[in-house]
Design a protein around this motif. Structure first.
Motif, PDB file in Angstrom:
ATOM      1  N   THR A 139       0.806  -1.229   0.000  1.00 43.74           N
ATOM      2  CA  THR A 139       0.000   0.000   0.000  1.00 43.74           C
ATOM      3  C   THR A 139       0.838   1.278   0.000  1.00 43.74           C
ATOM      4  O   THR A 139       0.290   2.360   0.135  1.00 43.74           O
ATOM      5  CB  THR A 139      -0.929   0.017   1.229  1.00 43.74           C
ATOM      6  N   VAL A 140       2.155   1.161  -0.149  1.00 43.83           N
ATOM      7  CA  VAL A 140       2.985   2.371  -0.168  1.00 43.83           C
ATOM      8  C   VAL A 140       2.597   3.267  -1.331  1.00 43.83           C
ATOM      9  O   VAL A 140       2.485   4.488  -1.193  1.00 43.83           O
ATOM     10  CB  VAL A 140       4.480   2.007  -0.249  1.00 43.83           C
ATOM     11  N   GLU A 141       2.361   2.665  -2.497  1.00 45.55           N
ATOM     12  CA  GLU A 141       1.950   3.453  -3.661  1.00 45.55           C
ATOM     13  C   GLU A 141       0.589   4.090  -3.424  1.00 45.55           C
ATOM     14  O   GLU A 141       0.335   5.216  -3.846  1.00 45.55           O
ATOM     15  CB  GLU A 141       1.921   2.570  -4.911  1.00 45.55           C
ATOM     16  N   VAL A 142      -0.301   3.360  -2.742  1.00 37.18           N
ATOM     17  CA  VAL A 142      -1.607   3.916  -2.392  1.00 37.18           C
ATOM     18  C   VAL A 142      -1.416   5.146  -1.499  1.00 37.18           C
ATOM     19  O   VAL A 142      -2.051   6.190  -1.698  1.00 37.18           O
ATOM     20  CB  VAL A 142      -2.472   2.874  -1.650  1.00 37.18           C
ATOM     21  N   LYS A 168       1.116   7.150  -1.290  1.00 33.88           N
ATOM     22  CA  LYS A 168       1.668   8.282  -2.052  1.00 33.88           C
ATOM     23  C   LYS A 168       0.564   8.996  -2.835  1.00 33.88           C
ATOM     24  O   LYS A 168       0.549  10.226  -2.914  1.00 33.88           O
ATOM     25  CB  LYS A 168       2.762   7.793  -3.000  1.00 33.88           C
ATOM     26  N   VAL A 169      -0.365   8.208  -3.394  1.00 33.34           N
ATOM     27  CA  VAL A 169      -1.478   8.811  -4.148  1.00 33.34           C
ATOM     28  C   VAL A 169      -2.380   9.606  -3.200  1.00 33.34           C
ATOM     29  O   VAL A 169      -2.775  10.736  -3.509  1.00 33.34           O
ATOM     30  CB  VAL A 169      -2.290   7.719  -4.876  1.00 33.34           C
ATOM     31  N   ASN A 218       3.566  10.809   6.497  1.00 28.88           N
ATOM     32  CA  ASN A 218       4.357  10.433   5.335  1.00 28.88           C
ATOM     33  C   ASN A 218       3.851   9.081   4.852  1.00 28.88           C
ATOM     34  O   ASN A 218       3.017   8.443   5.508  1.00 28.88           O
ATOM     35  CB  ASN A 218       5.853  10.391   5.679  1.00 28.88           C
ATOM     36  N   PRO A 219       4.306   8.595   3.695  1.00 27.23           N
ATOM     37  CA  PRO A 219       3.797   7.320   3.175  1.00 27.23           C
ATOM     38  C   PRO A 219       3.930   6.156   4.149  1.00 27.23           C
ATOM     39  O   PRO A 219       3.059   5.278   4.179  1.00 27.23           O
ATOM     40  CB  PRO A 219       4.636   7.099   1.909  1.00 27.23           C
TER      41      PRO A 219
END
Length: 355
Positions: A16-19, A21-22, A32-33
């Motif tokens: 879910t790191v990309e989630v 960031k979005v 933060n992420p």
């Protein structure tokens, strides 16, 4: 058990790191992420543990992708609300768009629609609580790290008073510190050293001065082993270095090096320590000589007392240190084991740290 195993299998791939960031894109937030990633995962796990029926018939391989897409797309505006200080996400709206998204996905049409609302209610409640806690912890961390910097980055110089000249001077540690070179000890040598030194110290009738001399001789022999040499700034970035012991003669700079590590991490300059990850770390430093005086105090209890009393840190929220510790986002430095003169006391402290 089968349901728990299924959930665990697909949660292991729930990146879910990309989630995060979005969700944080275009949002001014203390988070933060890493923080948001933890909040999303915790909320998802809690919802799946309490409402096991929702994904029971769905192919587990497709669940992570579906949830990530939902969080980044249909649920985006609602999940951003706590990040913008706009309150709790709208449960009813999220439940409805979740149903539509699931029914529109050929891989997720086996979802148990009747349980979407109960699953989403648990998720929203946990997510909202977690994001609020994360923000409180981040605010507390800023104050904590600033006080660490104030304490460890200021080097005082003392000298002979000369009339008409300034006596007290200080400088920032990071401006004057020269990184030393360290030598890695061979693991086999280290194991042999530990077993032999324990046998000789605890089964002999040597005096304390003789024990100290034996210890120093063993250290000297160990330092002459064939381990590789590297800059001290590379210690923390070693993939096999989850824990290490820094050996050195009195006055060789061990405490100063640890202070430098703490300041760099507190200032979020971990790239200076060859750490390339974007993980948000919390540094802890524990002076063992003082810690040893608190016989009935745990490490975490001692740290809390130490920073609030000595570093003038504002009262920390409950669970502050545990928040960073539980998912491995902490560097813990114990300083000055050699400053405990009594051998039995030193052994007790080592056991306490290991426990």
């Amino acid at each position: 058990m089968m349901v728990s195993a299924m959930i665990g299998a697909w949660l292991g791939e729930f990146a879910t790191v990309e989630v995060s960031k979005v969700l944080l894109s275009g949002v001014t937030s203390k988070l933060n992420p890493s923080d948001l990633d933890k909040a999303i995962k915790t909320a998802t796990i809690e919802a799946c543990n309490q409402e096991t029926r929702l994904f029971y018939s769905c192919p587990p391989d497709f669940i992570p992708k579906f949830l990530c897409n939902f969080f980044k797309e249909q649920g985006l505006s609602e999940l951003q609300k706590p990040l913008k200080d706009e309150g709790r996400p709208d449960l009813e709206f999220l439940a409805e768009v979740f149903k539509k998204a699931a029914l529109a996905d050929s891989k997720m049409q086996e979802i148990k629609i009747d349980y979407v609302h109960s699953w989403m209610e648990i998720f929203v409640t946990t997510y909202f609580q977690n994001t609020n806690n994360c923000i409180r912890f981040q605010i507390a961390k800023e104050n904590y790290c600033q006080q660490l910097i104030n304490w460890f980055d200021d080097v005082k110089f003392a000298g002979i008073a000369v009339p008409g000249q300034e006596v007290e001077k200080s400088e920032k540690l990071v401006n004057i510190f020269v990184l030393p070179e360290v030598q890695e000890d061979n693991q086999n040598d280290l194991n042999n050293f530990n077993s032999s030194i324990e046998t000789e110290l605890f089964s002999s009738n040597l005096s304390q001065s003789q024990q100290q001399l034996l210890w120093e001789q063993k250290q000297r022999a160990l330092r002459n082993s064939s381990g590789r040499k590297l800059l001290a700034s590379q210690i923390l970035s070693q993939s096999n270095c989850q824990k290490f012991v820094l050996l050195g003669a009195p006055g060789s700079g061990k405490t100063t090096l640890l202070s430098y590590f703490v300041v760099m991490i507190a200032q979020k300059q971990i790239e200076q320590l060859n750490i390339t990850t974007t993980t948000d770390y919390l540094p802890l430093i524990i002076p063992i000589r003082d810690f040893a005086r608190h016989e009935n105090t745990s490490v975490i209890e001692y740290v809390k007392q130490f920073v609030e009393k000595n570093l003038c840190v504002k009262t920390l929220p409950v669970g502050f240190f545990e928040y960073w510790l539980e998912d491995g986002r902490t560097f813990i430095f114990f300083d000055g084991l050699d400053e405990i003169a009594q051998e039995n006391k030193r052994y007790e402290v080592v056991q306490k740290i290991e426990n």
